[in-house]
Structure formats: C-alpha cells, structure tokens
Enzyme design. Structure first.
Site, PDB file in Angstrom:
ATOM      1  CG  ASP A 101      -2.009   1.099   1.117  1.00 21.50           C
ATOM      2  OD1 ASP A 101      -2.337   1.505  -0.015  1.00 21.50           O
ATOM      3  OD2 ASP A 101      -2.503   1.537   2.173  1.00 21.50           O
ATOM      4  CG  ASP A 113      -4.250  -7.324  -3.605  1.00 20.63           C
ATOM      5  OD1 ASP A 113      -5.257  -8.049  -3.526  1.00 20.63           O
ATOM      6  OD2 ASP A 113      -4.282  -6.097  -3.414  1.00 20.63           O
ATOM      7  CD  GLU A 153      -2.151  -0.750  -3.645  1.00 20.73           C
ATOM      8  OE1 GLU A 153      -1.893   0.141  -2.811  1.00 20.73           O
ATOM      9  OE2 GLU A 153      -3.293  -1.216  -3.816  1.00 20.73           O
TER      10      GLU A 153
END
Length: 383
Positions: free
Chosen positions: A145, A285, A175
C-alpha cells in the site's frame, strides 16, 4: 428532435464513462474525486497518463523526512530502539529488538563460502540450522500500500523489520512506487530486485542473492486493464533446480469483477503453459472473491491454493480485514482473502510442497499504524 436526443444520449454516456474513470482513479491513487477529475482532464482522460502525472507530482518528497532523519542519526549518532513481537512458524511468540539503524541497514550481503564455513559462522552466532531447514523455501507476499503516503517512510521501515526477522528467500510485493522501491534497494542489499514497471505503481519480486539465482524475467500485460496491472514472471534456480515465480495485482473493486476474471485466466494460462518439469509459485493481491474462481472454471489441473491445501486455517484466512486493521478507517467491516498463493508442483525436477503459512504485519509501527492495510503472508515450502 432525433438529433438532439442522440446528442443527449452521447453526453449521458460520456458523463457515465468519465465518472467511472474518476472513481477508478480515486480507488487507485487514494485521492478524492475532485483531484481525480482534475488530473484526468489535464491528461485528456487517459488513465495511465493521469496516474503517472499524479505520482510524479506527489511522491518525490515522500521520503524527504526519512532521509533527513537518517542523516541526523549518522552525524549525531542517535539511535532509536525498536521492539517487535510476532509469531513464528511454530505458533510461539518471537520477540526481537533492533535499533533504527539496524532496521534501515537491513542485511549485509552474505559472503560466498563453503558450507562448512557457513555452518561454522552460524554456530558462532548461535543460529544453527538443520539441513531440512536449509532446504526449505520461504516466501513473503504483501501488498504494501505505498499509494497511501501517510507515514509511508515509517511503514517502509516496518516492512524492512519483517524482512530482517524472516529473511525470506522470495518476496512478492504489490502497490510499489518508485521512491519506495529505491528505499528498499538501499537497505535490502542482500536481495536482487525485479520490477513489473518503473512508472506509476507496480509489482516487484525480491530474490535473496545467496540462495536464489535469477535466470530471466517477463512482463505480461493485461490488454484491457484500466489500472495499469500486469503479470510479472521470473525464472530462477533454487538449490540448483529451476523454479518459476509469479506475482500480480489483479483489478481492484467489486465492480471490476469481469476484468479481474479475465486477468485470472491469463495467470492460470501462464501457469499451465509452464513446463511440467518446473514448479510454479504465484503470490499476489488477487482481489478475488471465491465465486469468481468458480466462474472461471476453478483451479487448473495440478494447481493448488496453498491456504486450502494447508487445511484452510482460520488464523490466516483474511488478509484484508478492516475489523482488525485500522489503516483505512472505513465505516464498514470487510474481511476478505484477497491475497493468495498458488502452487503448481513439478512432475520432475524440484519437488515443492506447502509446509506452513502465517499472517504478518499485525503489529503497529511507531506511527500508530500498520505496515500496510493488507496483512502479509509468510509461507514456507518443503523442497
């Protein structure tokens, strides 16, 4: 009248399309809809150009404070002690203490030496390993993230502390942004990095140089993605045997189910196309709902979901859990198994079987937030 009606329909369609683009931009970047509209309009409503423009404008200074602190620590010889408690593979609590400099300077490159010298060195440090442990392949998969720039430097240090604790052979990351990966490269010097892109945000794979040797890599584009997603594939050797590693970040958001399933089919196709003599490990993910896996026909022959193969243990089911993880502070509870690891065993060559799985990143770092809004997966395999 008919021409006017057509114009109204076209305008309504255009408005719907641009509203959808704004929502996708906001979902990816974390910005609000007004910012999304501004960047998209400035870039002729081209999603990739708009996202690149956004990242270039906002990410360059993310680690400025961190770099200043590091300089201060070196010149002033100030060191901050960190204590972290986590759970090891046996389920017992594992406590380790390190100062800030240790956390930043992740690990030094391991020297090439004979096995006897290596074992002697390990004995001197009080860290003996059996031959069985040496042959185990350890993997971390984590959406870090980095698009959330709040406390990003501290959260990146949190990732480094887990890498220092577990010393995984392979790390699948999603990410990432350029400044984040540069930060890792400066600190994780015992790892080789392979990136899925160098623009916007992307995936990456870290390979422990002393145990995993890179042979080649490939990036497979998803032709209809709206979120700059792709499949990163690397071929390596582990213990002298060939192994295929893959990571991806499949399309986000509930309303992107069809695109996500298209991408999953690409992943399964690539796994299936790999030689039967080469084991394949995919970690990433996936944003998947179980029903979507069913809709694409289920797992291909010979491919297993490692969490399922290890008995569907409840303690490591939910990798996206807003009930336990407060990073996003959303007004609802969502518990999903977005992050998954798939395994295709080789018929010949290196035999790989799942050994253990545990979630990591469940301790807050100094800033009071977690390393990511996702929990990481730490998994070991017998070889």
């Amino acid at each position: 009248m008919s021409g006017c009606h057509i114009d109204q329909q076209q305008m309504a369609s255009l408005e719907e399309t641009r509203t959808s683009l704004c929502e996708q931009f906001a979902s990816v970047s974390g910005a609000d809809s007004a910012v999304a509209q501004c960047y998209l309009a400035e870039n002729d409503w081209d999603m990739e150009r708009a996202l690149n423009s956004f990242f270039e404008a906002h990410m360059d200074s993310v680690f400025d404070v961190e770099d200043t602190e590091e300089t201060t620590n070196v010149s002033g010889n100030k060191r901050k002690e960190l204590t972290t408690e986590t759970t090891d593979a046996s389920g017992s609590k594992k406590k380790f203490k390190m100062d800030k400099a240790d956390c930043i300077d992740l690990t030094v490159e391991e020297p090439t030496c004979s096995s006897s010298n290596s074992k002697a060195s390990q004995a001197d440090s009080g860290a003996s390993q059996t031959d069985t442990e040496d042959s185990k392949l350890s993997v971390i998969s984590w959406n870090v993230d980095a698009l959330d720039t709040l406390n990003l430097a501290e959260r990146a240090r949190g990732l480094c502390s887990y890498l220092a604790l577990y010393t995984p052979d392979v790390v699948f990351l999603q990410e990432l942004i350029p400044v984040y990966i540069q930060y890792l490269k400066k600190r994780a010097v015992s790892y080789q990095f392979v990136e899925g892109s160098d623009d916007g945000y992307f995936t990456g794979i870290m390979l422990k140089k002393s145990r995993v040797k890179l042979l080649e890599s490939e990036i497979i584009c998803y032709p209809t993605t709206h979120m700059m997603r792709n499949l990163l594939v690397v071929w390596v050797t582990f213990l002298g045997q060939k192994l295929c590693l893959m990571t991806s970040h499949l399309e986000s958001c509930k309303n992107q189910s069809e695109e996500r399933m298209k991408q999953l089919r690409v992943v399964f196709q690539k796994i299936g196309d790999t030689s039967d003599d080469v084991a394949v490990i995919f970690g990433g993910d996936t944003n998947l709902r179980d029903s979507e896996v069913v809709k694409v026909g289920g797992l291909p022959p010979g491919v297993s979901d490692v969490w399922e193969q290890l008995g569907k243990q409840e303690h490591c089911r939910y990798t996206w859990d807003t009930k336990a993880n407060s990073n996003k502070a959303v007004p609802y509870v969502s518990r999903c198994r977005f992050d998954r690891i798939y395994l295709k065993s080789a018929k010949n060559g290196l035999k790989v079987t799942p050994d253990h799985m545990v979630l990591i990143g469940m301790e807050k770092v100094d800033c009071g937030r977690y390393t990511s809004d996702h929990w990481g997966i730490y998994c070991t395999f017998n070889t």
